[in-house]
Enzyme design. Structure first.
Site, short mmCIF file in Angstrom:
data_model
loop_
_atom_site.label_atom_id
_atom_site.label_comp_id
_atom_site.label_asym_id
_atom_site.label_seq_id
_atom_site.Cartn_x
_atom_site.Cartn_y
_atom_site.Cartn_z
N CYS A 132 14.48 -9.11 3.83
CA CYS A 132 14.60 -10.31 2.99
C CYS A 132 16.07 -10.67 2.75
O CYS A 132 16.47 -11.82 2.83
CB CYS A 132 13.95 -10.09 1.63
SG CYS A 132 12.32 -9.36 1.70
N ASP A 133 16.87 -9.68 2.41
CA ASP A 133 18.21 -9.96 1.88
C ASP A 133 19.37 -9.56 2.80
O ASP A 133 20.52 -9.90 2.51
CB ASP A 133 18.38 -9.25 0.53
CG ASP A 133 17.43 -9.82 -0.52
OD1 ASP A 133 17.05 -10.99 -0.39
OD2 ASP A 133 17.07 -9.09 -1.46
N CYS B 120 14.79 -4.82 -0.23
CA CYS B 120 14.19 -5.45 0.96
C CYS B 120 15.27 -5.91 1.93
O CYS B 120 15.86 -6.98 1.76
CB CYS B 120 13.30 -6.61 0.54
SG CYS B 120 12.43 -7.36 1.93
C1 FAD Z 1 14.14 -7.97 -4.25
C2 FAD Z 1 13.09 -8.53 -3.33
C3 FAD Z 1 13.39 -9.64 -2.56
C4 FAD Z 1 12.45 -10.15 -1.69
N1 FAD Z 1 12.78 -11.25 -0.96
C5 FAD Z 1 11.88 -11.76 -0.09
C6 FAD Z 1 12.21 -12.88 0.72
O1 FAD Z 1 13.33 -13.42 0.66
N2 FAD Z 1 11.26 -13.34 1.55
C7 FAD Z 1 10.01 -12.77 1.66
O2 FAD Z 1 9.18 -13.24 2.44
N3 FAD Z 1 9.67 -11.69 0.92
C8 FAD Z 1 10.57 -11.19 0.05
N4 FAD Z 1 10.25 -10.07 -0.71
C9 FAD Z 1 8.92 -9.48 -0.52
C10 FAD Z 1 7.90 -10.31 -1.28
O3 FAD Z 1 8.34 -10.49 -2.61
C11 FAD Z 1 6.53 -9.65 -1.27
O4 FAD Z 1 6.14 -9.39 0.06
C12 FAD Z 1 5.48 -10.56 -1.92
O5 FAD Z 1 5.87 -10.93 -3.21
C13 FAD Z 1 4.11 -9.89 -1.96
O6 FAD Z 1 3.24 -10.76 -2.59
P1 FAD Z 1 1.91 -10.28 -3.30
O7 FAD Z 1 1.28 -11.52 -3.82
O8 FAD Z 1 1.14 -9.41 -2.40
O9 FAD Z 1 2.35 -9.32 -4.49
P2 FAD Z 1 3.48 -9.40 -5.65
O10 FAD Z 1 4.46 -10.50 -5.43
O11 FAD Z 1 3.99 -8.02 -5.76
O12 FAD Z 1 2.62 -9.75 -6.93
C14 FAD Z 1 1.74 -8.83 -7.49
C15 FAD Z 1 1.14 -9.46 -8.73
O13 FAD Z 1 0.09 -8.63 -9.21
C16 FAD Z 1 0.17 -8.55 -10.62
N5 FAD Z 1 -0.55 -7.36 -11.04
C17 FAD Z 1 -0.34 -6.06 -10.71
N6 FAD Z 1 -1.24 -5.25 -11.33
C18 FAD Z 1 -2.05 -6.09 -12.07
C19 FAD Z 1 -3.16 -5.87 -12.93
N7 FAD Z 1 -3.65 -4.66 -13.17
N8 FAD Z 1 -3.73 -6.96 -13.52
C20 FAD Z 1 -3.27 -8.21 -13.28
N9 FAD Z 1 -2.22 -8.46 -12.46
C21 FAD Z 1 -1.61 -7.41 -11.87
C22 FAD Z 1 1.66 -8.56 -10.90
O14 FAD Z 1 1.92 -8.95 -12.25
C23 FAD Z 1 2.12 -9.62 -9.89
O15 FAD Z 1 1.96 -10.91 -10.44
C24 FAD Z 1 11.16 -9.55 -1.60
C25 FAD Z 1 10.85 -8.44 -2.38
C26 FAD Z 1 11.79 -7.93 -3.26
C27 FAD Z 1 11.45 -6.76 -4.13
#
Ligand code: FAD
Length: 324
Positions: free
Chosen positions: A144-145, A141
């Site tokens: 992000c980083d 990302c």
């Molecule tokens: C290395 C990295 C660094 C980042 N740094 C930043 C930052 O500094 N600032 C920022 O704003 N964003 C950052 N991001 C982006 C950010 O992490 C994502 O945009 C955010 O986490 C998305 O949130 P979400 O809740 O949609 O999904 P996610 O955080 O992806 O969570 C998905 C969840 O769904 C669960 N899940 C999936 N399938 C199933 C299933 N079948 N049953 C039950 N549970 C399931 C997973 O276990 C997980 O808990 C970063 C991403 C990465 C990879």
């Protein structure tokens, strides 16, 4: 298969920023949400050390700590957080219908409403040195980083629009960006290619792949290989960004929910409504554009409000009826 069937008002699938924000709003609205965390409790932010751009943390916060705090906040209002993976769903077409969900291929749960927050996983190259240095200079990302590499030399892998966009973003912050493109052309749109080529501090290397990421604890360099000549070359970098795409975690909903050609769930207008009544989607699973924690949290809030309105409209006043 377990004999007991539990009925709940609101099921939240996924425990990232979208899921927990939905949980905070849903529990405060007395929807008695039950959340299943999935294989990555806390979501993608648990894989990063420093989150600097989430509002409300003037000194930044590390990802895992932030997610523990979100969990505590959701539990404070009564969210029940359970470890488990939703393995299949049977979504009702009826307004006011009951959705059936199977957890860990065993337990069946009936839910009046569902909030899907299963995220989208970044694709990696899956070579050992890259995996070892994830969080130590290897990131998926740039937005992000990238800031942590201000004034430094970095590399980015990818050839599509996102890679070109992220390369341009990095070029504004970093001293030099080396862009590794596997083929002898870029897949990005002509406009994005033009942008990349117009920036003097981006060097595009065609027919080039990562052979090895160099460094023990942190990234110190990159060994590149030309896939036509086989020639290898080392460059000094401190950050490596992987921009080869994301995979939305939507396999279990295929055939039941409307999705775009890459598997992201389609929501209706500005809402979080899916094509099934009472089923809402929030976070990265329905957003391939922004993919940030704060935007995921924002749509998590929307999903809980949409669920609350839906349940009110179908006249749900039931208490949770476990083991009916
Ligand atoms: C290395 C990295 C660094 C980042 N740094 C930043 C930052 O500094 N600032 C920022 O704003 N964003 C950052 N991001 C982006 C950010 O992490 C994502 O945009 C955010 O986490 C998305 O949130 P979400 O809740 O949609 O999904 P996610 O955080 O992806 O969570 C998905 C969840 O769904 C669960 N899940 C999936 N399938 C199933 C299933 N079948 N049953 C039950 N549970 C399931 C997973 O276990 C997980 O808990 C970063 C991403 C990465 C990879």
């Amino acid at each position: 298969m377990s004999e007991q069937i539990e009925r709940i008002k609101t099921l939240i699938i996924g425990s990232g920023p979208a899921g927990y924000t939905a949980a905070i709003y849903a529990s405060r609205a007395d929807l008695k949400p039950v959340m299943y965390t999935g294989m990555e409790p806390g979501g993608q932010l648990t894989t990063t050390t420093e989150v600097d751009n989430f509002p409300g943390y003037p000194d930044g916060i590390d990802g895992p700590t932030m997610m523990v705090q979100l969990q505590k906040q959701a539990e404070r209002f009564g969210t029940e957080v359970r470890i488990g993976m939703v393995t299949s769903v049977d979504l009702s077409d009826e307004v006011g219908g009951i959705h059936k969900v199977t957890v860990d291929n065993d337990q069946v749960i009936e839910a009046e409403s569902i909030i899907i927050s299963t995220g989208a996983s970044a694709k990696y190259l899956n070579i050992p040195s890259e995996q070892r240095l994830r969080g130590g200079g290897v990131s998926a990302c740039a937005v992000c980083d990238g800031f942590f590499y201000k004034g430094q030399e970095v590399a980015i892998v990818g050839a599509g629009d996102t890679a070109a966009e992220e390369a341009s973003y990095l070029a504004n912050i970093c001293k030099k960006v080396t862009m590794l493109v596997r083929k002898d052309y870029m897949r990005a749109s002509k406009a994005m290619q033009h942008r990349v080529n117009s920036l003097e501090n981006i060097e595009v290397r065609y027919n080039t792949e990562v052979d090895e990421v160099l460094g023990e604890q942190v990234v110190e360099g990159l060994r590149m290989v030309n896939n036509v000549t086989g020639e290898k070359e080392d460059i000094a970098i401190t950050g490596l960004f992987i921009a080869i795409g994301h995979k939305p975690n939507t396999d279990i909903f295929k055939g039941q929910l409307d999705m775009d050609e890459t598997g992201y769930i389609i929501t209706e207008g500005k809402s979080t409504k899916t094509n099934k009544p009472g089923v809402f989607a929030s976070g990265d699973v329905q957003d391939k554009e922004y993919r940030q924690a704060v935007t995921a949290a924002g749509t998590g809030c929307m999903a809980a409000l949409d669920a609350e309105r839906y349940l009110a409209s179908v006249g749900s006043t039931e208490e949770v009826t476990a083991n009916s």
